[in-house]
Design an enzyme around this catalytic site. Structure first.
Site, mmCIF file in Angstrom:
data_model
loop_
_atom_site.group_PDB
_atom_site.id
_atom_site.type_symbol
_atom_site.label_atom_id
_atom_site.label_comp_id
_atom_site.label_asym_id
_atom_site.label_seq_id
_atom_site.Cartn_x
_atom_site.Cartn_y
_atom_site.Cartn_z
ATOM 1 N N ASP A 128 49.080 46.982 33.272
ATOM 2 C CA ASP A 128 50.139 46.773 34.262
ATOM 3 C C ASP A 128 49.995 45.471 35.034
ATOM 4 O O ASP A 128 50.990 44.848 35.391
ATOM 5 C CB ASP A 128 50.157 47.931 35.273
ATOM 6 C CG ASP A 128 50.608 49.232 34.654
ATOM 7 O OD1 ASP A 128 51.356 49.187 33.664
ATOM 8 O OD2 ASP A 128 50.221 50.298 35.172
ATOM 9 N N TYR A 383 60.364 55.080 32.852
ATOM 10 C CA TYR A 383 60.831 55.037 34.235
ATOM 11 C C TYR A 383 62.357 55.141 34.264
ATOM 12 O O TYR A 383 63.054 54.804 33.296
ATOM 13 C CB TYR A 383 60.422 53.723 34.888
ATOM 14 C CG TYR A 383 58.994 53.658 35.374
ATOM 15 C CD1 TYR A 383 58.025 54.548 34.933
ATOM 16 C CD2 TYR A 383 58.607 52.682 36.290
ATOM 17 C CE1 TYR A 383 56.721 54.482 35.388
ATOM 18 C CE2 TYR A 383 57.306 52.592 36.753
ATOM 19 C CZ TYR A 383 56.365 53.499 36.298
ATOM 20 O OH TYR A 383 55.074 53.424 36.756
#
Length: 446
Positions: A128, A383
């Site tokens: 990330d 997401y």
């Protein structure tokens, strides 16, 4: 060519408009000037094009004061097909996409990995937070090609338009001492360092601005324990106030926020205790904050219990598979709630939306109507988040779904990236379908 000569005295009235720019990008309202002249004209009878200057429209702060649109469900709006296109073109490796609109046009954003997919740098892009990640911005529906603008350096971000210019909140740096940069109208205006030295992070979807004040939710601290969440109030890129989280929410991350005039409302991720989603209510005028949980017993996070055993009391985390989670959204509709979630209760697979009767007001409500499949359960999702679009009579709610491909699940390749599909609320009728990413992993660069 015919020529007619007319010699006479006439009085002409010209409506001229002056558009003088003032400081701070303000535009003087156009004023008519009456000009009287005595002239002698020679008129040529031929084709003539007359152009007039149109004054630029006065830019105003958005206030989002119109009511929320009444909808029956959601209709397809946009899909960028980034992964499929990467099989034969130079497309960025991205994750954490979202959508936000200025008063005239919608844009898609994502956090790039500093590489295209068909590039050895795409190996191991499952991580990330690296210093090469940047916030990308394109017109909605335009994949992130090599000509895409890199707005800022960021491995966590949020963006919104206040009616005059874009605000970008961009977080990057060391996990234990990251920096949030606040960029307004293309200029760095303010910054803030980590306050808990544990991965300062923000929404991964649009912030919201009302009458020139923008608000964004940021968290610093444990992802699986107590963290320090703060709500920032920003005017033209400058932080003017910071409020701590208050209310009964125990853990708040990755909020999906929408205007609920005169306030802002956010639906977030509890990555510690609850699979029911936290609500954060933000008062723009007095900077006060309240929080609780969505009442619906059909909970929105993943992982979660099955619908028969899941629960929510509106106030507290349900302590059901709360550790870990996924960014998501919901919004209130009177006493009811519209929401989206993965179809799988255990993994980021499939995606569905529906309305829960009394799901905003009554604990453990489970009466579901108007269910739609966005991505079938055999395909991956990721997401999801909300964005709002102001039309002539009302404010429409739209959502996007991230369609993740590559590692960890698909081990034939070494990269991790995503595409996006977008739906918007409709008061009309609609059919059925499934809109997965659609790339054949065997066709993709390794």
């Amino acid at each position: 060519m015919q020529i007619a000569i007319l010699v006479t005295t006439v009085t002409l009235h010209f409506n001229q408009y002056e558009c003088d720019s003032l400081a701070d990008n303000q535009v003087m309202p156009c004023e008519p000037i009456i000009i009287e002249r005595n002239i002698t004209e020679i008129i040529y009878l031929t084709n003539t094009t007359i152009e007039k200057e149109i004054c630029p429209k006065l830019m105003e702060y958005r206030n989002w004061s119109r009511p929320q649109c009444k909808i029956t469900g959601f209709a397809p709006f946009s899909k960028d097909n980034s992964i499929r296109l990467s099989a034969g073109g130079d497309i960025w490796v991205t994750r954490e996409p979202y959508v936000s609109c200025d008063p005239g046009k919608c844009y898609q954003f994502a956090l790039g990995q500093g590489t295209t997919l068909d590039n050895k740098h795409s190996n191991d892009t499952i991580h990330d937070r690296i210093p090469h990640r940047t916030l990308l911005m394109n017109e909605l529906g335009v994949p992130f090609h090599l000509g895409t603008r890199q707005v800022c350096i960021a491995w966590s971000s949020s963006s919104c338009h206040d009616g005059k210019a874009w605000l970008h909140v961009c977080v990057t740096g060391d996990d234990k001492n990251a920096t949030a940069s606040f960029i307004y109208d293309g200029r760095l205006v303010d910054s803030m360092g980590s306050w808990s030295q544990n991965i300062l992070r923000t929404q991964e979807s649009e912030c919201v601005c009302i009458n020139g004040t923008c608000t964004v939710v940021m968290t610093d601290g444990s992802a699986s324990g107590r963290a320090d969440t703060r709500i920032l109030f920003i005017e033209e890129g400058k932080i003017v106030h910071i409020s701590p989280l208050s209310g009964s929410a125990q853990h708040v991350e990755e909020c999906s926020c929408y205007p609920r005039y005169p306030s802002v409302r956010c639906i977030c991720r509890d990555n510690w205790k609850g699979s029911n989603r936290p609500i954060v209510d933000i008062n723009i005028k007095d900077y006060s904050i309240d929080s609780r949980y969505v009442c619906s017993g059909l909970v929105g996070d993943t992982p979660r219990n099955n619908d028969r055993s899941s629960s929510s009391d509106c106030k507290n985390p349900n302590n059901d598979k709360g550790n870990h989670g996924v960014k998501g959204w919901a919004f209130d509709d009177g006493n009811d709630v519209w929401m989206g979630r993965t179809i799988s209760k255990d993994s980021r697979s499939g995606y569905e939306t529906f309305k829960v009767i009394d799901g905003w007001s009554t604990p453990n409500s489970k009466s579901q109507i108007n269910r739609q499949v966005i991505v079938d359960r055999d395909n991956r999702s990721g997401y999801s988040g909300i964005f709002s679009v102001e039309s002539k009579g009302c404010i429409n709610r739209c959502f996007y779904v991230e369609l993740i491909r590559g590692r960890k699940q698909e081990t034939r390749v070494w990269w991790t990236s995503s595409s996006i599909v977008v739906f918007c609320g409709t008061s009309g009728t609609y059919g059925k379908g499934s809109w997965p990413d659609g790339a054949n992993i065997n066709f993709m660069p390794i």
